[in-house]
Design an enzyme around this catalytic site. Structure first.
Site, PDB file in Angstrom:
ATOM      1  N   CYS A  56       4.521  -0.572  -3.715  1.00 56.76           N
ATOM      2  CA  CYS A  56       3.859  -1.367  -2.693  1.00 56.76           C
ATOM      3  C   CYS A  56       2.705  -0.604  -2.047  1.00 56.76           C
ATOM      4  O   CYS A  56       2.916   0.502  -1.525  1.00 56.76           O
ATOM      5  CB  CYS A  56       4.894  -1.766  -1.639  1.00 56.76           C
ATOM      6  SG  CYS A  56       4.183  -2.521  -0.174  1.00 56.76           S
ATOM      7  N   TYR A 187      -5.243  -9.858  -2.861  1.00 57.01           N
ATOM      8  CA  TYR A 187      -4.166 -10.852  -2.833  1.00 57.01           C
ATOM      9  C   TYR A 187      -4.727 -12.263  -2.669  1.00 57.01           C
ATOM     10  O   TYR A 187      -4.192 -13.228  -3.219  1.00 57.01           O
ATOM     11  CB  TYR A 187      -3.186 -10.542  -1.698  1.00 57.01           C
ATOM     12  CG  TYR A 187      -2.280  -9.375  -1.984  1.00 57.01           C
ATOM     13  CD1 TYR A 187      -1.043  -9.560  -2.586  1.00 57.01           C
ATOM     14  CD2 TYR A 187      -2.668  -8.073  -1.656  1.00 57.01           C
ATOM     15  CE1 TYR A 187      -0.206  -8.493  -2.857  1.00 57.01           C
ATOM     16  CE2 TYR A 187      -1.837  -6.998  -1.927  1.00 57.01           C
ATOM     17  CZ  TYR A 187      -0.618  -7.208  -2.527  1.00 57.01           C
ATOM     18  OH  TYR A 187       0.200  -6.145  -2.808  1.00 57.01           O
TER      19      TYR A 187
END
Length: 345
Positions: A56, A187
């Site tokens: 992450c 994203y």
């Protein structure tokens, strides 16, 4: 970090809403761990555990800052595996699937221990109060700033100042632009639910990367002549760009290694102790390509790209700068916290 809109806890295709622009849920647990304990959680060595995942980018920031500041002896770290199901990140890398300190199989257990009806995403990074087993905070932008400013009593000798007072306004300004258009921008491309939303995000992303290319042409670091929080925040996205975002998220105007200044800047940081030695390319690719099944339904993880370029000379020493200011590099990673052999560059 995984949140309900950005990285939903599912491996069954809940990442893209058809026809919609991706919007990140930025509401996190606001509790802070501070020197004066004003939120009920004072800084105490050994009391808290940072739960992260190497896959992450948001959690990777906390891993880097903890290491640069030398907080390993006072803030332990638990690592989740690169994939998760619809419920939670899990401690599947640990023997028996249990975190060895918290004794739980899923990070959600720490969230529910404090908030039984917690309805938002179970996110990393998170800091857990070990005595109670309860999550304290998952406010990832605040976590790293507080490690720099509230945990100073326990910083290692020679720890850099990643958030110096005279530079804070500029650091905050640059970090905000980078977050909106780059960190979150990739994203917004990858999770776009319409052509229009994707192209808008794509244009903003590459406009900002071009701006960064120009900004970094005559300066070694983003703000001042030292590594700051702003560099940490940009680095974790750049490290994933060619391996994941270029193909998987369709951020494909060009690769990072085709942007000369940003590529040399990223290599400079990668080769700086505390940065590249936290990057696990294997877990990064596994996370994105296996978990996002609506984007990659076959769950096939690509073999490429070639990672050897990360270790080639970057030549940015000629721009001057003092990577750690008046401080020193951190020592090598602690035993048990190294990136597994074959997973890095």
């Amino acid at each position: 970090m995984t949140d309900r809109t950005a990285e939903p806890q599912s491996t069954e295709g809940a990442y893209v809403e058809s026809g919609a622009e991706f919007t990140r849920d930025t509401h996190y647990i606001p509790t802070r761990i501070t020197a004066d304990g004003r939120d009920g959680y004072p800084v105490e060595p050994g009391r808290y555990r940072l739960v992260a995942a190497r896959a992450c980018p948001w959690a990777n920031r906390a891993i880097i800052v903890r290491r640069l500041l030398g907080l390993e002896d006072v803030l332990s770290m638990g690592l989740c595996g690169p994939t998760h199901d619809k419920r939670s990140w899990t401690f599947d890398l640990d023997p028996g699937g249990l975190d060895p300190v918290l004794k739980i199989p899923r990070l959600q257990d720490a969230y529910f221990a404090r908030f039984p009806d917690y309805s938002r995403g179970i996110t990393v990074p998170a800091i857990v109060d070990v005595p109670t087993g309860q999550v304290v905070t998952n406010d990832y932008p605040r976590i790293t700033l507080d490690l720099s400013s509230e945990w100073t009593r326990y910083h290692r000798d020679g720890a850099p100042d990643l958030y110096p007072e005279p530079l804070r306004d500029e650091i905050d300004e640059v970090a905000d632009l980078v977050f909106r258009d780059v960190n979150n921008g990739v994203y917004r491309c990858g999770f776009a639910g319409s052509q229009e939303a994707y192209e808008s995000a794509y244009d903003r992303l590459f406009a900002r990367l071009d701006w960064l290319e120009e900004r970094l042409a005559d300066r070694r670091y983003l703000v001042g002549d030292i590594i700051t929080e702003a560099d940490v925040r940009l680095f974790t996205t750049l490290a994933r760009f060619d391996a994941v975002y270029h193909g998987h998220f369709k951020c494909n105007r060009n690769k990072l290694d085709e942007m000369p200044t940003l590529w040399s800047y990223a290599r400079d940081l990668f080769q700086t102790p505390g940065f590249g030695d936290t990057i696990d390319f294997t877990q990064i690719k596994q996370h994105y390509y296996i978990v996002h099944t609506d984007i990659n339904p076959t769950q096939i993880v690509p073999k490429g790209p070639d990672l050897s370029g990360w270790l080639t000379p970057h030549g940015r020493e000629g721009l001057g700068g003092r990577p750690f200011g008046d401080g020193t590099p951190p020592p090598p990673p602690r035993p048990g916290e190294e990136v597994p052999a074959g997973h890095g560059a």
